[in-house]
Motif scaffolding. Structure first.
Motif, PDB file in Angstrom:
ATOM      1  N   VAL A 176       4.693   0.434 -10.553  1.00 48.97           N
ATOM      2  CA  VAL A 176       4.492   1.587  -9.679  1.00 48.97           C
ATOM      3  C   VAL A 176       4.147   1.018  -8.304  1.00 48.97           C
ATOM      4  O   VAL A 176       3.182   0.260  -8.181  1.00 48.97           O
ATOM      5  N   THR A 177       4.953   1.331  -7.303  1.00 49.54           N
ATOM      6  CA  THR A 177       4.683   0.794  -5.971  1.00 49.54           C
ATOM      7  C   THR A 177       3.997   1.856  -5.109  1.00 49.54           C
ATOM      8  O   THR A 177       4.183   3.059  -5.302  1.00 49.54           O
ATOM      9  N   VAL A 178       3.205   1.378  -4.164  1.00 45.22           N
ATOM     10  CA  VAL A 178       2.446   2.259  -3.278  1.00 45.22           C
ATOM     11  C   VAL A 178       2.600   1.738  -1.860  1.00 45.22           C
ATOM     12  O   VAL A 178       2.196   0.609  -1.564  1.00 45.22           O
ATOM     13  N   ASN A 179       3.220   2.511  -1.021  1.00 42.96           N
ATOM     14  CA  ASN A 179       3.466   2.074   0.360  1.00 42.96           C
ATOM     15  C   ASN A 179       3.156   3.188   1.333  1.00 42.96           C
ATOM     16  O   ASN A 179       3.018   4.355   0.941  1.00 42.96           O
ATOM     17  N   ALA A 180       3.082   2.813   2.608  1.00 42.23           N
ATOM     18  CA  ALA A 180       2.827   3.813   3.651  1.00 42.23           C
ATOM     19  C   ALA A 180       3.880   3.683   4.748  1.00 42.23           C
ATOM     20  O   ALA A 180       4.374   2.587   5.021  1.00 42.23           O
ATOM     21  N   VAL A 181       4.197   4.806   5.332  1.00 43.16           N
ATOM     22  CA  VAL A 181       5.098   4.843   6.484  1.00 43.16           C
ATOM     23  C   VAL A 181       4.283   5.402   7.651  1.00 43.16           C
ATOM     24  O   VAL A 181       3.625   6.441   7.506  1.00 43.16           O
ATOM     25  N   ALA A 182       4.302   4.678   8.762  1.00 44.09           N
ATOM     26  CA  ALA A 182       3.472   5.075   9.911  1.00 44.09           C
ATOM     27  C   ALA A 182       4.336   5.499  11.091  1.00 44.09           C
ATOM     28  O   ALA A 182       4.773   4.651  11.886  1.00 44.09           O
ATOM     29  N   ALA A 222      11.587   4.864  -1.782  1.00 47.77           N
ATOM     30  CA  ALA A 222      11.686   5.573  -3.076  1.00 47.77           C
ATOM     31  C   ALA A 222      12.811   5.018  -3.951  1.00 47.77           C
ATOM     32  O   ALA A 222      12.890   5.328  -5.135  1.00 47.77           O
ATOM     33  N   SER A 223      13.647   4.188  -3.358  1.00 47.34           N
ATOM     34  CA  SER A 223      14.847   3.737  -4.079  1.00 47.34           C
ATOM     35  C   SER A 223      14.562   2.538  -4.974  1.00 47.34           C
ATOM     36  O   SER A 223      13.537   1.852  -4.834  1.00 47.34           O
ATOM     37  N   ASP A 224      15.511   2.234  -5.855  1.00 48.29           N
ATOM     38  CA  ASP A 224      15.386   1.053  -6.726  1.00 48.29           C
ATOM     39  C   ASP A 224      15.382  -0.235  -5.905  1.00 48.29           C
ATOM     40  O   ASP A 224      14.768  -1.231  -6.295  1.00 48.29           O
ATOM     41  N   GLU A 225      16.073  -0.214  -4.772  1.00 47.42           N
ATOM     42  CA  GLU A 225      16.179  -1.417  -3.924  1.00 47.42           C
ATOM     43  C   GLU A 225      14.811  -1.871  -3.408  1.00 47.42           C
ATOM     44  O   GLU A 225      14.640  -3.038  -3.048  1.00 47.42           O
ATOM     45  N   ALA A 226      13.851  -0.963  -3.352  1.00 45.32           N
ATOM     46  CA  ALA A 226      12.536  -1.311  -2.790  1.00 45.32           C
ATOM     47  C   ALA A 226      11.558  -1.785  -3.872  1.00 45.32           C
ATOM     48  O   ALA A 226      10.341  -1.733  -3.678  1.00 45.32           O
ATOM     49  N   SER A 227      12.089  -2.283  -4.978  1.00 45.74           N
ATOM     50  CA  SER A 227      11.247  -2.575  -6.148  1.00 45.74           C
ATOM     51  C   SER A 227      10.208  -3.694  -5.931  1.00 45.74           C
ATOM     52  O   SER A 227       9.236  -3.776  -6.669  1.00 45.74           O
ATOM     53  N   TYR A 228      10.409  -4.540  -4.918  1.00 46.79           N
ATOM     54  CA  TYR A 228       9.458  -5.651  -4.710  1.00 46.79           C
ATOM     55  C   TYR A 228       8.568  -5.423  -3.484  1.00 46.79           C
ATOM     56  O   TYR A 228       7.924  -6.335  -2.997  1.00 46.79           O
ATOM     57  N   ILE A 229       8.568  -4.192  -2.993  1.00 44.97           N
ATOM     58  CA  ILE A 229       7.732  -3.874  -1.825  1.00 44.97           C
ATOM     59  C   ILE A 229       6.572  -3.002  -2.294  1.00 44.97           C
ATOM     60  O   ILE A 229       6.770  -1.904  -2.816  1.00 44.97           O
ATOM     61  N   THR A 230       5.367  -3.499  -2.129  1.00 42.19           N
ATOM     62  CA  THR A 230       4.197  -2.655  -2.424  1.00 42.19           C
ATOM     63  C   THR A 230       3.036  -3.060  -1.520  1.00 42.19           C
ATOM     64  O   THR A 230       2.936  -4.215  -1.106  1.00 42.19           O
ATOM     65  N   GLY A 231       2.213  -2.083  -1.186  1.00 41.72           N
ATOM     66  CA  GLY A 231       1.078  -2.330  -0.291  1.00 41.72           C
ATOM     67  C   GLY A 231       1.486  -2.498   1.161  1.00 41.72           C
ATOM     68  O   GLY A 231       0.703  -2.949   1.996  1.00 41.72           O
ATOM     69  N   ALA A 232       2.717  -2.107   1.485  1.00 36.37           N
ATOM     70  CA  ALA A 232       3.214  -2.293   2.858  1.00 36.37           C
ATOM     71  C   ALA A 232       2.994  -1.032   3.707  1.00 36.37           C
ATOM     72  O   ALA A 232       2.926   0.084   3.193  1.00 36.37           O
ATOM     73  N   VAL A 233       2.874  -1.274   4.999  1.00 38.03           N
ATOM     74  CA  VAL A 233       2.831  -0.165   5.962  1.00 38.03           C
ATOM     75  C   VAL A 233       3.993  -0.384   6.922  1.00 38.03           C
ATOM     76  O   VAL A 233       4.038  -1.406   7.613  1.00 38.03           O
ATOM     77  N   ILE A 234       4.942   0.528   6.929  1.00 39.98           N
ATOM     78  CA  ILE A 234       6.131   0.350   7.769  1.00 39.98           C
ATOM     79  C   ILE A 234       6.056   1.291   8.973  1.00 39.98           C
ATOM     80  O   ILE A 234       5.921   2.506   8.827  1.00 39.98           O
TER      81      ILE A 234
END
Ligand code: NAP
Length: 242
Positions: A176-182, A222-234
């Motif tokens: 389960v990934t958790v990211n933020a968009v700023a 939200a896509s499968d391609e982002a499976s190794y991104i977590t804890g990021a703020v973009i």
């Protein structure tokens, strides 16, 4: 059926995110607070893209309303689980700290920060059990940089950024990934009262962004391609702050 929930999906950035996720094949639960009419427009746009969804009304500041509305929906859809959560609902009530009223502080913290706990905690168990989940928090340049006149809003968004990084580490092993968009300055109802002509002179790209430009990044996370991104703020801000 892949299901996504977008809080504050009735207008602005939340609407664009709902449409984007529908284009990606998600059934979109479009949350709104009071604006049923605008939420219906979002649902119509979702359907125009060949997708589908449903409106779900609750106040993100009310744990009780959240749990009743989402609990009822999940009970009526046996076996369904919400695999993408976009915590997008937000408000601003700007004032200088010297003049800030308690209500202005608490309302902004309740809507932008406390809602993160109430909605996320309720959906987290299903994501963990299913070993698949995406939590995307819409934060702000204000929470990274601090903006004068927005101590309440900056504090709330900075709080969500901290929570994003902490939760990402708690559940990384569960897929389960958790990211933020700023976002920086985006053309929506929230920025209608700002002096766009003056503010855009500060933005390297010389313009406000569109809700769709934020939604594109949320869609990617939200896509499968982002499976190794977590804890990021973009950042999505035209170069205003990196
Ligand atoms: P907006 O056009 O003002 O829309 C706000 C959305 O939040 C509406 O759908 C509203 O629902 C919903 N909402 C507000 N309070 C709620 C509550 N208590 N319960 C449930 N829903 C609630 O705002 P926006 O510009 O799209 O902003 C979306 C997110 O992006 C916010 O988190 C905001 O802080 C963030 N952001 C925006 C900008 C920008 O420049 N616009 C920049 C950085 C970050 P109703 O329609 O029912 O009222």
């Amino acid at each position: 059926m892949k299901i996504a929930l977008v809080t504050g999906g009735s207008r602005g950035i939340g609407r664009a995110i709902s449409v984007r996720l529908a284009e990606m094949g998600f059934f979109v639960l479009i949350n709104y607070h009071t604006n049923h009419q605008e939420a219906s427009v979002t649902l119509q746009q979702v359907r125009e893209k060949g997708g589908d969804g449903e409106l779900i009304q609750f106040d993100v500041t009310s744990q009780d309303e959240i749990e009743k509305a989402l609990g009822k929906w999940l009970a009526a859809h046996e076996g369904a689980y919400i695999q993408v959560l976009v915590n997008n609902a937000g408000i601003r009530k700007d004032a200088l700290v010297m003049w800030m009223k308690n209500d202005e502080w608490h309302d902004v913290l309740n809507t932008n920060l406390h809602s993160f706990l109430y909605v996320t905690r309720f959906l987290l168990k299903d994501m963990i059990i299913n070993k698949m989940g995406r939590i995307i928090n819409v934060v702000s340049l204000s929470g990274l940089k601090g903006l004068p006149g927005q101590a309440n809003y900056s504090a709330a968004k900075a709080g969500v950024i901290g929570a994003t990084k902490a939760l990402a580490q708690e559940i990384a092993k569960k897929k389960v990934t958790v990211n933020a968009v700023a976002p920086g300055f985006i053309q929506t109802d929230m920025t209608k009262d700002l002096d766009e002509a003056q503010l855009k002179t500060m933005i390297p790209m010389g313009r406000f962004g569109s809700p769709e430009e934020v939604a594109a990044v949320v869609g990617f996370l939200a896509s499968d391609e982002a499976s190794y991104i977590t804890g990021a703020v973009i950042n999505v801000n035209g170069g205003l702050y990196t």
